[in-house]
Design a protein around this motif. Structure first.
Motif, PDB file in Angstrom:
ATOM      1  N   ILE A 433       0.826  -1.207   0.000  1.00 50.69           N
ATOM      2  CA  ILE A 433       0.000   0.000   0.000  1.00 50.69           C
ATOM      3  C   ILE A 433       0.855   1.250   0.000  1.00 50.69           C
ATOM      4  O   ILE A 433       0.580   2.220  -0.694  1.00 50.69           O
ATOM      5  N   SER A 434       1.911   1.255   0.802  1.00 44.75           N
ATOM      6  CA  SER A 434       2.727   2.450   0.947  1.00 44.75           C
ATOM      7  C   SER A 434       3.490   2.761  -0.336  1.00 44.75           C
ATOM      8  O   SER A 434       4.126   1.894  -0.923  1.00 44.75           O
ATOM      9  N   ILE A 435       3.423   4.004  -0.766  1.00 48.00           N
ATOM     10  CA  ILE A 435       4.074   4.419  -2.013  1.00 48.00           C
ATOM     11  C   ILE A 435       5.575   4.571  -1.830  1.00 48.00           C
ATOM     12  O   ILE A 435       6.366   4.243  -2.715  1.00 48.00           O
ATOM     13  N   ASP A 436       5.991   5.077  -0.635  1.00 47.06           N
ATOM     14  CA  ASP A 436       7.405   5.361  -0.419  1.00 47.06           C
ATOM     15  C   ASP A 436       8.160   4.201   0.212  1.00 47.06           C
ATOM     16  O   ASP A 436       9.284   4.354   0.653  1.00 47.06           O
ATOM     17  N   ARG A 437       7.556   3.023   0.258  1.00 47.27           N
ATOM     18  CA  ARG A 437       8.225   1.844   0.789  1.00 47.27           C
ATOM     19  C   ARG A 437       8.192   0.726  -0.247  1.00 47.27           C
ATOM     20  O   ARG A 437       7.227   0.597  -0.999  1.00 47.27           O
ATOM     21  N   PRO A 438       9.222  -0.112  -0.285  1.00 51.48           N
ATOM     22  CA  PRO A 438       9.246  -1.198  -1.279  1.00 51.48           C
ATOM     23  C   PRO A 438       8.201  -2.262  -0.941  1.00 51.48           C
ATOM     24  O   PRO A 438       7.723  -2.367   0.186  1.00 51.48           O
ATOM     25  N   LEU A 439       7.865  -3.070  -1.954  1.00 53.30           N
ATOM     26  CA  LEU A 439       6.918  -4.150  -1.752  1.00 53.30           C
ATOM     27  C   LEU A 439       7.489  -5.156  -0.757  1.00 53.30           C
ATOM     28  O   LEU A 439       8.687  -5.452  -0.767  1.00 53.30           O
ATOM     29  N   ALA A 440       6.608  -5.694   0.085  1.00 55.72           N
ATOM     30  CA  ALA A 440       7.094  -6.579   1.132  1.00 55.72           C
ATOM     31  C   ALA A 440       5.971  -7.484   1.603  1.00 55.72           C
ATOM     32  O   ALA A 440       4.796  -7.283   1.285  1.00 55.72           O
ATOM     33  N   LEU A 441       6.356  -8.501   2.343  1.00 48.82           N
ATOM     34  CA  LEU A 441       5.417  -9.339   3.077  1.00 48.82           C
ATOM     35  C   LEU A 441       5.590  -9.030   4.553  1.00 48.82           C
ATOM     36  O   LEU A 441       6.729  -8.937   5.056  1.00 48.82           O
ATOM     37  N   PHE A 442       4.460  -8.869   5.216  1.00 46.09           N
ATOM     38  CA  PHE A 442       4.490  -8.658   6.661  1.00 46.09           C
ATOM     39  C   PHE A 442       3.746  -9.799   7.319  1.00 46.09           C
ATOM     40  O   PHE A 442       2.652 -10.173   6.889  1.00 46.09           O
ATOM     41  N   GLY A 443       4.339 -10.395   8.340  1.00 45.37           N
ATOM     42  CA  GLY A 443       3.697 -11.537   8.985  1.00 45.37           C
ATOM     43  C   GLY A 443       3.988 -11.600  10.457  1.00 45.37           C
ATOM     44  O   GLY A 443       4.875 -10.899  10.984  1.00 45.37           O
ATOM     45  N   VAL A 444       3.225 -12.436  11.136  1.00 43.90           N
ATOM     46  CA  VAL A 444       3.453 -12.724  12.544  1.00 43.90           C
ATOM     47  C   VAL A 444       3.686 -14.216  12.679  1.00 43.90           C
ATOM     48  O   VAL A 444       3.185 -15.015  11.879  1.00 43.90           O
ATOM     49  N   ILE A 445       4.463 -14.581  13.677  1.00 42.91           N
ATOM     50  CA  ILE A 445       4.753 -15.989  13.934  1.00 42.91           C
ATOM     51  C   ILE A 445       4.504 -16.260  15.412  1.00 42.91           C
ATOM     52  O   ILE A 445       4.893 -15.460  16.269  1.00 42.91           O
ATOM     53  N   GLN A 446       3.838 -17.358  15.700  1.00 48.28           N
ATOM     54  CA  GLN A 446       3.483 -17.702  17.068  1.00 48.28           C
ATOM     55  C   GLN A 446       3.958 -19.113  17.376  1.00 48.28           C
ATOM     56  O   GLN A 446       3.779 -20.027  16.575  1.00 48.28           O
ATOM     57  N   ASP A 447       4.545 -19.263  18.527  1.00 48.23           N
ATOM     58  CA  ASP A 447       4.984 -20.583  18.979  1.00 48.23           C
ATOM     59  C   ASP A 447       3.760 -21.331  19.505  1.00 48.23           C
ATOM     60  O   ASP A 447       3.182 -20.969  20.529  1.00 48.23           O
ATOM     61  N   ILE A 448       3.353 -22.375  18.776  1.00 46.77           N
ATOM     62  CA  ILE A 448       2.170 -23.157  19.153  1.00 46.77           C
ATOM     63  C   ILE A 448       2.570 -24.595  19.471  1.00 46.77           C
ATOM     64  O   ILE A 448       1.797 -25.531  19.246  1.00 46.77           O
ATOM     65  N   THR A 449       3.770 -24.736  20.014  1.00 46.00           N
ATOM     66  CA  THR A 449       4.259 -26.084  20.298  1.00 46.00           C
ATOM     67  C   THR A 449       3.333 -26.819  21.258  1.00 46.00           C
ATOM     68  O   THR A 449       3.004 -27.996  21.053  1.00 46.00           O
ATOM     69  N   ALA A 450       2.916 -26.127  22.304  1.00 47.89           N
ATOM     70  CA  ALA A 450       2.034 -26.768  23.277  1.00 47.89           C
ATOM     71  C   ALA A 450       0.735 -27.201  22.616  1.00 47.89           C
ATOM     72  O   ALA A 450       0.217 -28.303  22.871  1.00 47.89           O
ATOM     73  N   GLN A 451       0.201 -26.334  21.745  1.00 47.03           N
ATOM     74  CA  GLN A 451      -1.037 -26.676  21.041  1.00 47.03           C
ATOM     75  C   GLN A 451      -0.835 -27.869  20.114  1.00 47.03           C
ATOM     76  O   GLN A 451      -1.679 -28.775  20.035  1.00 47.03           O
ATOM     77  N   ALA A 452       0.286 -27.889  19.420  1.00 49.46           N
ATOM     78  CA  ALA A 452       0.559 -29.003  18.502  1.00 49.46           C
ATOM     79  C   ALA A 452       0.714 -30.320  19.258  1.00 49.46           C
ATOM     80  O   ALA A 452       0.224 -31.373  18.821  1.00 49.46           O
ATOM     81  N   GLU A 453       1.411 -30.267  20.387  1.00 52.84           N
ATOM     82  CA  GLU A 453       1.561 -31.485  21.178  1.00 52.84           C
ATOM     83  C   GLU A 453       0.214 -31.971  21.689  1.00 52.84           C
ATOM     84  O   GLU A 453      -0.046 -33.179  21.751  1.00 52.84           O
TER      85      GLU A 453
END
Length: 632
Positions: A433-453
């Motif tokens: 969206i930003s005109i003065d910034r390069p194209l990018a991916l923005f993401g979040v990462i969550q540790d869900i080890t307990a949930q996976a187990e």
């Protein structure tokens, strides 16, 4: 001691249901320096402050007139007006008459001491007092009495109102003198305006700093302030001790330096120092203004215009710098809170610059990967951190999101440097969206080890897994804090109730309720007590509902009541019963709620029904809280 008492009183009043001016009045009445008792006022009687105002007014007037006189006995700068305006702004309105009387007596004595007749002295006194009173009243009404601590637009208001009051004062004085001239009017106007603009902010800064228990600006010592003003004074003396070269630009340079070091204190104090030095120079017939081929009055007016220019150039810069510092502090605090939130939730954020493949990780992402945040990883290293069986999926998901300019979500495993495997959930959006910034991916990462187990345990457990799935469903529809339905379950039940009402033709309604001043409770008692208040309100409300009604928590301190087979009258009756029960609770801290009720109409969507109830809730808030309002 005074600062500690003031802080305690502010904390006690945060939850008080009153406006800002009422809270300030209560704070003033609660401290010795305002209510006329305590150590400070035992040493300084009740009439001491007005007497100090009169003495300061007289001293400033006599000193100003002695340093330099313009045409018809008007000084280059009239600081007395600034003294009286500041005294009024720092005092309560009930003692304004004492300050005004003290200023009037001081003005009359000063004018008589200059050889003016009793008629002219009385007239000048009336003009000066009316000017200060009008300026203080206008500044108080506009809430612009602290331009050095407010928005940049407030400084314009401060200067404009000061100019309006001095304009009226100059007009009054012109009607008093036998032969008024435009020069007399403008000289009076500029002289008094300089006095208010230069002196009032300085006194207000000291007054408000004393009330906060801190006389000096943050990160500044008395020696640093004195040294800065000494430099301004030295340059001013050098500039105005000679009449050969037009060096009037030099004081501005030192004032700007003072502004960057001391803020508004440097601006107003620096210009005042230059004003004092230049006034003495005028008395000694020295200074660059002597190069002007004009009469003494014109030179005096030029000096006033010069001082006004210094003020107009430096004070806005000081206010903008103060706003910039506040913004930097707010951003720093926001970053700190974001890092704290990520740490508590075990969630981190990352950004991938598409063109350069530069990866940026937050501190929490490094922690999830078991790495120190000394060096940001390369894109290839970030991909290689995933389990070999998951790398292709992760890489293809990211590439697809880049090509399609869309969001993404994936679950995968990462391998920490010590060999430990962690399960993570990552989701994000395409940042284009930003005109003065390069194209990018923005993401979040969550540790869900307990949930996976936990999920692995469910798959391996047969009947136990089936039972665990049922429990998970209940948890998914239950608010963990209160044990009542959560937003998801409320939304589902609302859809069912509307469908039933549509099929049967019977009425149904909803009620939105919100705990009044809940943020103040959290601020004063802490979030643990705040959670207990939410639990108590949920319990009190549940006891007042009918058998088929549902109470759910919509989020935070907001609750929803679904009322099947209820007309508006019945819904209001049930909601009022809930409001009264919460209000009647004897558990501390006591709280109240505001409620908005809306009856479903044929063909109406759930969003529309919720919106009408929400509008009714905000109407109840505006009506004073602890109120129930029915949507039209």
């Amino acid at each position: 001691m005074l600062f500690t008492q003031f802080t305690d009183m502010k904390r006690d009043l945060r939850s008080t249901d009153c406006d800002r001016s009422t809270k300030l009045t209560k704070l003033r009445q609660s401290l010795p320096m305002f209510r006329g008792s305590g150590k400070l006022n035992k040493q300084f009687p009740a009439l001491g402050w007005p007497l100090a105002t009169g003495l300061a007014y007289y001293t400033a007037a006599v000193t100003s007139l002695a340093l330099t006189k313009g045409h018809d006995g008007i000084a280059t700068v009239w600081p007395s007006s600034g003294v009286l305006v500041a005294a009024l702004l720092l005092s309560e309105k009930r003692v304004w008459p004492l300050h005004i009387l003290a200023g009037a007596i001081a003005s009359l004595v000063a004018n008589l001491g200059q050889g003016n007749g009793i008629g002219i002295s009385l007239g000048f006194t009336a003009a000066n007092v009316a000017e200060s009173l009008l300026a203080a009243w206008l500044l108080m009404r506009s809430n612009a009495q602290r331009p050095f601590a407010a928005r940049s637009t407030d400084i314009v208001t401060f200067c404009t109102l000061a100019a309006c009051s001095t304009l009226i004062s100059a007009s009054m004085a012109s009607m008093i003198v036998p032969d008024p001239t435009p020069v007399f009017w403008f000289s009076w106007f500029s002289t008094d305006l300089l006095g208010i603009l230069l002196v009032t902010p300085l006194i207000l800064i000291m007054g408000w700093s004393l009330r906060r228990g801190r006389l000096l600006p943050r990160h500044q010592t008395l020696g640093q302030i004195a040294a800065m003003f000494a430099i301004v004074a030295a340059v001013a003396i050098f500039t105005f001790s000679q009449s050969r070269f037009p060096l009037l630009f030099l004081p501005m340079l030192t004032i700007l330096a003072a502004v960057f070091r001391l803020g508004v204190l440097g601006a107003t104090g620096g210009v005042l120092v230059v004003a004092v030095v230049s006034s003495i120079a005028v008395t000694l017939h020295s200074g660059p203004e002597a190069l002007i081929d004009a009469d003494p009055m014109a030179r005096s007016l030029f000096l006033q215009f010069y001082l006004l220019s210094l003020f107009a150039s430096s004070l806005p810069i000081a206010v903008l710098l103060a706003a910039r510092r506040r913004l930097v502090n707010e951003i720093s605090e926001s970053v700190r809170l974001l890092q704290l939130a990520e740490s508590v939730a075990n969630v981190g954020h990352w950004r991938l610059d598409i063109l350069t493949e530069t990866v940026t990780w937050s501190h929490q992402v490094f922690r999830i990967h078991g790495l120190t945040d000394d060096h940001p990883p390369a894109y290839a290293d970030a991909i290689n951190a995933y389990h070999p069986e998951d790398r292709a999926m992760v890489s293809s998901t990211i590439e697809r999101a880049i090509m399609d300019h869309q969001g993404f979500e994936f679950r995968a495993r990462i391998i920490r440097p010590g060999g430990e495997i962690r399960h993570v959930l990552s989701r994000g959006e395409f940042d284009g969206i930003s005109i003065d910034r390069p194209l990018a991916l923005f993401g979040v990462i969550q540790d869900i080890t307990a949930q996976a187990e936990h999920e692995d345990d469910l798959k391996a457990a047969g009947q136990r897994a089936e039972k665990a799935a049922e429990e998970a469903q209940i948890l998914a529809e239950t608010d963990q804090l209160t044990g009542i339905a959560n937003r998801r379950r409320v939304t589902q039940y609302l859809a069912e109730a509307m469908a039933s009402a549509l099929e049967s033709g019977r009425p149904m309604a909803i009620a939105l309720l919100d705990i009044d001043h809940f943020k103040a409770i959290n601020d004063r008692y802490g979030h643990l007590v705040g959670d207990q208040v939410i639990q108590r309100v949920a319990m009190d409300a549940s006891r007042q509902l009918r058998g088929n009604d549902m109470l759910g928590r919509f989020g935070g301190e907001e609750f929803v009541i679904i009322l099947p087979d209820a007309s508006a009258d019945i819904a209001v009756m049930v909601a009022e019963r809930v409001r009264s029960a919460v209000e009647a609770s004897r558990t501390s801290p006591s709280v109240t709620i505001s409620i908005g009720v809306a009856e479903w109409t044929l063909g109406e969507t759930s969003d529309s029904l919720l919106r009408r109830a929400d509008e009714a809730l905000y109407a109840a808030k505006r009506a004073g809280r602890n109120v129930l309002k029915l949507s039209a």
